[in-house]
Every structure is written in structure tokens, then in C-alpha cells.
Scaffold this motif. Structure first.
Motif, PDB file in Angstrom:
ATOM      1  N   ALA A 157     -20.369 -31.927  22.480  1.00  0.00           N
ATOM      2  CA  ALA A 157     -21.773 -33.099  23.028  1.00  0.00           C
ATOM      3  C   ALA A 157     -22.498 -32.208  23.851  1.00  0.00           C
ATOM      4  CB  ALA A 157     -21.383 -34.294  23.607  1.00  0.00           C
ATOM      5  N   PRO A 158     -23.789 -32.479  23.876  1.00  0.00           N
ATOM      6  CA  PRO A 158     -24.824 -31.831  24.965  1.00  0.00           C
ATOM      7  C   PRO A 158     -24.657 -32.837  26.202  1.00  0.00           C
ATOM      8  CG  PRO A 158     -26.016 -33.213  23.429  1.00  0.00           C
ATOM      9  CD  PRO A 158     -24.607 -33.077  22.731  1.00  0.00           C
ATOM     10  N   ALA A 159     -25.152 -32.212  27.322  1.00  0.00           N
ATOM     11  CA  ALA A 159     -25.377 -32.904  28.523  1.00  0.00           C
ATOM     12  C   ALA A 159     -26.119 -34.046  28.482  1.00  0.00           C
ATOM     13  CB  ALA A 159     -25.977 -31.862  29.629  1.00  0.00           C
ATOM     14  N   GLY A 160     -25.527 -35.284  28.881  1.00  0.00           N
ATOM     15  CA  GLY A 160     -26.081 -36.399  28.784  1.00  0.00           C
ATOM     16  C   GLY A 160     -25.905 -37.293  27.650  1.00  0.00           C
ATOM     17  N   ALA A 161     -25.087 -36.790  26.620  1.00  0.00           N
ATOM     18  CA  ALA A 161     -24.813 -37.596  25.403  1.00  0.00           C
ATOM     19  C   ALA A 161     -23.937 -38.692  26.129  1.00  0.00           C
ATOM     20  CB  ALA A 161     -24.120 -36.728  24.544  1.00  0.00           C
ATOM     21  N   ARG A 162     -24.084 -40.046  25.283  1.00  0.00           N
ATOM     22  CA  ARG A 162     -23.162 -40.955  25.567  1.00  0.00           C
ATOM     23  C   ARG A 162     -22.343 -41.362  24.178  1.00  0.00           C
ATOM     24  NH1 ARG A 162     -24.976 -43.950  29.922  1.00  0.00           N
ATOM     25  NH2 ARG A 162     -27.052 -43.205  31.092  1.00  0.00           N
ATOM     26  N   VAL A 163     -21.085 -41.764  24.476  1.00  0.00           N
ATOM     27  CA  VAL A 163     -20.142 -41.985  23.558  1.00  0.00           C
ATOM     28  C   VAL A 163     -19.409 -43.120  23.990  1.00  0.00           C
ATOM     29  CG1 VAL A 163     -19.949 -39.706  22.839  1.00  0.00           C
ATOM     30  CG2 VAL A 163     -18.490 -40.732  24.385  1.00  0.00           C
ATOM     31  N   ARG A 164     -18.650 -43.838  23.005  1.00  0.00           N
ATOM     32  CA  ARG A 164     -17.820 -45.099  23.177  1.00  0.00           C
ATOM     33  C   ARG A 164     -16.462 -44.553  22.484  1.00  0.00           C
ATOM     34  NH1 ARG A 164     -20.769 -50.731  21.918  1.00  0.00           N
ATOM     35  NH2 ARG A 164     -21.903 -50.929  23.899  1.00  0.00           N
ATOM     36  N   GLY A 165     -15.455 -44.693  23.425  1.00  0.00           N
ATOM     37  CA  GLY A 165     -14.173 -44.180  23.086  1.00  0.00           C
ATOM     38  C   GLY A 165     -13.038 -45.144  23.590  1.00  0.00           C
ATOM     39  N   HIS A 166     -11.988 -44.754  23.582  1.00  0.00           N
ATOM     40  CA  HIS A 166     -10.997 -45.731  24.081  1.00  0.00           C
ATOM     41  C   HIS A 166      -9.522 -44.655  24.775  1.00  0.00           C
ATOM     42  CE1 HIS A 166      -7.743 -45.273  21.035  1.00  0.00           C
ATOM     43  NE2 HIS A 166      -8.798 -44.983  20.240  1.00  0.00           N
ATOM     44  N   GLU A 167      -9.018 -45.498  25.595  1.00  0.00           N
ATOM     45  CA  GLU A 167      -7.686 -44.565  26.227  1.00  0.00           C
ATOM     46  C   GLU A 167      -6.589 -45.536  26.002  1.00  0.00           C
ATOM     47  OE1 GLU A 167      -7.845 -42.359  30.146  1.00  0.00           O
ATOM     48  OE2 GLU A 167      -9.325 -44.284  30.680  1.00  0.00           O
ATOM     49  N   PHE A 168      -5.498 -44.635  25.946  1.00  0.00           N
ATOM     50  CA  PHE A 168      -4.120 -45.268  25.271  1.00  0.00           C
ATOM     51  C   PHE A 168      -2.962 -44.176  25.588  1.00  0.00           C
ATOM     52  CE2 PHE A 168      -1.475 -46.670  21.504  1.00  0.00           C
ATOM     53  CZ  PHE A 168      -0.862 -47.661  22.243  1.00  0.00           C
ATOM     54  N   HIS A 169      -2.475 -44.284  26.789  1.00  0.00           N
ATOM     55  CA  HIS A 169      -1.449 -43.456  26.964  1.00  0.00           C
ATOM     56  C   HIS A 169      -0.519 -43.673  28.266  1.00  0.00           C
ATOM     57  CE1 HIS A 169      -3.755 -41.775  30.480  1.00  0.00           C
ATOM     58  NE2 HIS A 169      -4.824 -42.008  29.770  1.00  0.00           N
ATOM     59  N   ARG A 170       0.550 -43.067  28.491  1.00  0.00           N
ATOM     60  CA  ARG A 170       1.643 -43.389  29.369  1.00  0.00           C
ATOM     61  C   ARG A 170       1.977 -42.051  30.002  1.00  0.00           C
ATOM     62  NH1 ARG A 170       3.834 -48.284  30.704  1.00  0.00           N
ATOM     63  NH2 ARG A 170       3.719 -49.918  28.996  1.00  0.00           N
ATOM     64  N   THR A 171       0.889 -41.357  30.126  1.00  0.00           N
ATOM     65  CA  THR A 171       1.170 -39.999  30.790  1.00  0.00           C
ATOM     66  C   THR A 171      -0.058 -39.585  31.801  1.00  0.00           C
ATOM     67  OG1 THR A 171      -0.176 -38.631  28.955  1.00  0.00           O
ATOM     68  CG2 THR A 171       2.145 -38.907  28.670  1.00  0.00           C
ATOM     69  N   SER A 172       0.233 -38.805  32.701  1.00  0.00           N
ATOM     70  CA  SER A 172      -0.925 -38.384  33.836  1.00  0.00           C
ATOM     71  C   SER A 172      -0.966 -36.933  33.755  1.00  0.00           C
ATOM     72  CB  SER A 172      -0.519 -38.972  35.024  1.00  0.00           C
ATOM     73  OG  SER A 172       0.669 -38.464  35.534  1.00  0.00           O
ATOM     74  N   ALA A 173      -2.423 -36.483  34.195  1.00  0.00           N
ATOM     75  CA  ALA A 173      -2.637 -35.011  34.396  1.00  0.00           C
ATOM     76  C   ALA A 173      -2.925 -34.697  35.719  1.00  0.00           C
ATOM     77  CB  ALA A 173      -3.529 -34.771  33.486  1.00  0.00           C
ATOM     78  N   GLN A 174      -2.333 -33.648  36.523  1.00  0.00           N
ATOM     79  CA  GLN A 174      -2.822 -33.267  37.666  1.00  0.00           C
ATOM     80  C   GLN A 174      -3.245 -31.879  37.496  1.00  0.00           C
ATOM     81  OE1 GLN A 174      -2.928 -34.996  40.462  1.00  0.00           O
ATOM     82  NE2 GLN A 174      -2.277 -36.821  39.207  1.00  0.00           N
TER      83      GLN A 174
END
Length: 463
Positions: free
Chosen positions: A387-404
């Protein structure tokens, strides 16, 4: 076979989650397919697992219908696209009939089963868990049938019925209320499908066991549900005025036919069929790579898409496939476009639960006790292969993990007041956000164009 817009259809809904919708929907799809009918399976919402069972039962892809992810205007066209050449369609709902997105940008009930049923002008069959009620079932069903005039309730399937006497009481109560009972299913262990931290175990992971489960469900539903009544109800759905969605009309084809590998197999089962169709329409040669079994990317791979799934369950096997991990790292180092969602992010990380992964991202990931779940309205902070900068999207999150860390110097997305999320580096776009590309089809063209720009000499340099 039905004409365009005239697909007979029903929506299977419930008063709440855990009423048995998925088991009954899967069994109904399988039972109708066994009759020789071409059944088009669909699922309301962003769920990836239920469509896997639907697809196994129908012998064709299970597809999602979600107004949040793709826009209201695309729901009927996407439905008709999925239902091409079908005799009828079965659409499984999500949560309770009227439960939808809770985002402040939309009205209550948006993206609910009721919303999709209204967009498709489809009659609803309510699956009711009758295990703890008798005559009260009539009051419950009456409330659901009259709550929203835009929703047409066509009948009820009673689930987890305890005995003949219990069934008689339930049928009499609903008969007095004027609501047809299309079936009654007893409390049976064969209606159980195994689950774990994100819901049911995907059908692709269970292989022959999943096939046996679907076969049992087909027999149970065929014995307990009036299939002729269901078909008659489905045929009352009026024609839709929309035209089928066409991926070729949504993208600009890129010359050169670059080869794009899409991760598959038991570890990466989360993906929308339309995403791959858009890649192909945009000019890509789409090939599948299974990170559990394949030791190298397909020759000439110029782009890689790694969607969602359960890499945490297969972390040891993924880590042991050192040759493929090195191949993915080399592809990223050459600037090839790589799009990774959720499980894909984990696979690109330095490690997952202490086990080495591809090392494309300097990120440590691990299982978490906290479930992160919800719709997101996101903005791209900068340019990327998606996507280009400023693009707007709709999505979803679904997880039991984390990132550091949870984001890189150049994040993938930003939503509301939350911290930036994900990683954009070189040709890599990695994030926990799941996207349905039909909602933003330009992403497919952008990604394939990036793959086509990869110099030919770099495709084979690491062989």
C-alpha cells in the motif's frame, strides 16, 4: 444449476456462539452434496477455520462474507462469484444473529449475520441449543424472529435435544408460535470437533480424521433434518440484482508473469481464496509452498505471501527446515516482495518460542496468555509493497502470540491511538493484521508489480 443472481440460499444463524452452527452447517453442506447437489459454502465474518470444514464437505472453497472487510457493496457480488455453477448456497453465521462489529465508525449490528442475511435477501434458519430449555424455546425464537423486520426467519433446527419427550415439547411450543421446525439433532459425540486456543482445529491439519468427521456429520444431519424442507426454503430467496465479482475487473494486469509463492500446508491454513485469485488476475503465476515439507522455494520465485495459521503448533518442524528458512531469508535480502500476516510474521521473525525461524525480522515472538481479537481500521504510515502511504484498510486481528518489539522503525499500520504495529523493511511487509484483498484489490497489483521488477538474475543467484 441456477442463473446469475438466482442462487437458492439459506443462512444458518444462532442466538449465541457455541450453539453448534458449524457442525450443523458442515453436516448440511455434506448431506446436500451427497444428494448430488452442487453446494456453495460461505461463512459470515473473518473466520478461517469453519470454511475449511465447509470446503471439505462441499468439494469447493469455503468463502467468507464480511461487510467490514470488503464493504457492503461487495457482499452480494462476492457471494455470486463463489456460488457460480452452484445449485444452492449455505451461509453459516457468526456469533449470535445480531452480533456484529463494535467499532465506533459503524452502526450496531454492522457485519452481523443479520446484516449479511439482509444484504443477500436470504431466509434464516435459527440453530437453537435446546439442552437447557423446553417451552421457553418459543419465546426465544419469537424474539429473534421479530427483532429486525429486515431478517426473514424461515425455520428452526433444534440442537442437543435430550429425548423424544423433550423433542415433542419443543415442537409443540414452536408449532403454537407458528415457527416451522426443520430438524432436531440429539446430543451426540459425533457432532464434536476438536478445538484449541483459537477455536476448532483446521480441517487441513486433521486430513483423514477431518474427512471422517464430515462424513459423520452428514449422516447425523441427513437423519435429523428435513432436507427437502431446507431446499424448499432456500428456493424462496428472491433474485439478487448484483453481478458476480470478477477479480480481473478489480486489478490492472502486470506483464512478465512473475512467480509468486503462497505458503500453504497444515501450518498456514488461514487465507481468503479471493486473495490468490486477485494475484493471478494481476498477472502472477501463483504456486504453493509448504514450509513443513518443501526444502526450497519454487525455482524462479519473485514474491512470497505467508498468511495466517498455527506456526506455534509446528514451531519445531518449521525450525528444523533450515534450507527453506535460508531460502526465505535470501529472497528477502534480494528485495523481493514478501507479505506476511500474523503466522507469517512469526515465521519471518528471529525466533518463535525460542526456536529459530527465518530471521528476516529482528523480532522475538512467543505464545501469550492473552487473546487479541477485533476489527481494525488501519492507515499505512509509509509506502510498502502492499500500500502507498496514507492508504486506509479494514482488517482484523486474531492471535494468542506477541512480538517484541511490536513494530519496526517503519511500521506496517497505525490504528486509533494504539502504538504503531508491524514492520516494513525493504520488500517485506509483516503485520498481525489480516486483510481481505477484495476490500483493497489494488494491493494485488502493487505486490505483483514489485515481483515483476525483481531482476531476473537475482531469482537464481542462491541456487
Amino acid at each position: 444449476m441456477s442463473g446469475v443472481g438466482r442462487v437458492p440460499r439459506i443462512v444458518l444463524a444462532a442466538p449465541s456462539s457455541n450453539a453448534g452452527k458449524t457442525s450443523i452447517a458442515t453436516g448440511l453442506i455434506a448431506a446436500l452434496t451427497a444428494r448430488g447437489l452442487a453446494v456453495s459454502p460461505h461463512k459470515v465474518g473473518p473466520d478461517y477455520i469453519d470454511p475449511g470444514y465447509h470446503g471439505l464437505a462441499a468439494g469447493r472453497p469455503g468463502r467468507n462474507l464480511d461487510p467490514w472487510l470488503v464493504g457492503e457493496e461487495r457482499v452480494a457480488p462476492l457471494f455470486l462469484h463463489g456460488a457460480r455453477s452452484a445449485d444452492l448456497a449455505v451461509i453459516e453465521g457468526v456469533m449470535g444473529l445480531f452480533d456484529g462489529a463494535t467499532h465506533p465508525s459503524v452502526e450496531p449490528g454492522f457485519s452481523s449475520t443479520a446484516h449479511v442475511a439482509a444484504l443477500l435477501r436470504a431466509p434464516v434458519v435459527l440453530v437453537v441449543d435446546a439442552s437447557s430449555q423446553a417451552r421457553s424455546v418459543a419465546a426465544l425464537v419469537h424474539g429473534f424472529a421479530t427483532f429486525d423486520p429486515a431478517v426473514r426467519m424461515g425455520g428452526v433446527v433444534l440442537n442437543r435435544v435430550g429425548s423424544d419427550r423433550h423433542e415433542t415439547i419443543l415442537r409443540e411450543a414452536l408449532g403454537a408460535a407458528g415457527m416451522p421446525v426443520l430438524g432436531a439433532i440429539r446430543r451426540l459425540e459425533q457432532l464434536h470437533t476438536p478445538s484449541r486456543h483459537l477455536g476448532l482445529v483446521p480441517a487441513a491439519e486433521r486430513s483423514t480424521e477431518a474427512v471422517a468427521t464430515v462424513d459423520r456429520l452428514a449422516h447425523v444431519v441427513a437423519d435429523g433434518v428435513d432436507l427437502d424442507a431446507v431446499l424448499a426454503l432456500a428456493r424462496t430467496a428472491p433474485p439478487l440484482s448484483a453481478s458476480p465479482w470478477d477479480p480481473a475487473a478489480e486489478v490492472e494486469p502486470v506483464p512478465g508473469r512473475p512467480r509468486v509463492a503462497v505458503a500453504g500446508g497444515p501450518a498456514f491454513t488461514f487465507g481468503y481464496a479471493e486473495n490468490t485469485e486477485l494475484l493471478a488476475a494481476a498477472g502472477a503465476e501463483v504456486v504453493v509452498v509448504d514450509p513443513l515439507r518443501d526444502e526450497a522455494l519454487p525455482e524462479g520465485t519473485a514474491g512470497l505471501v505467508v498468511g495466517g495459521g498455527f506456526p506455534e503448533v509446528y514451531a519445531a518442524e518449521l525450525s528444523a527446515n533450515e534450507r527453506l528458512r535460508a531460502d526465505v531469508g535470501a529472497l528477502a535480502a534480494r528485495g523481493a516482495p514478501i507479505a506476511a500476516e500474523c503466522a507469517g510474521l512469526l515465521y519471518l521473525a528471529r525466533e518463535l518460542d525460542g526456536m529459530p525461524m527465518c530471521g528476516v525480522l529482528d523480532v522475538r515472538t512467543a505464545m501469550s496468555p492473552r487473546l487479541t481479537l477485533g476489527y481494525r481500521a488501519a492507515v499505512a504510515p509509509s509506502d510498502s509493497v502492499l500500500a502507498p502511504a496514507g492508504a486506509r484498510v479494514r482488517g482484523h486481528e486474531f492471535h494468542r502470540t506477541s512480538a517484541q518489539p511490536g513494530a519496526g522503525a517503519t511500521p506496517a499500520w497505525q490504528w486509533s491511538s494504539a502504538a504503531p504495529e508491524g514492520f516494513v523493511t525493504g520488500g517485506v511487509h509483516a503485520s498481525y493484521l489480516h486483510l481481505h484483498w477484495a476490500g483493497s484489490p489494488g494491493m494485488a497489483t502493487r505486490f505483483v508489480a514489485a515481483a515483476a521488477r525483481l531482476p531476473e538474475g537475482l531469482l537464481h543467484a542462491h541456487r
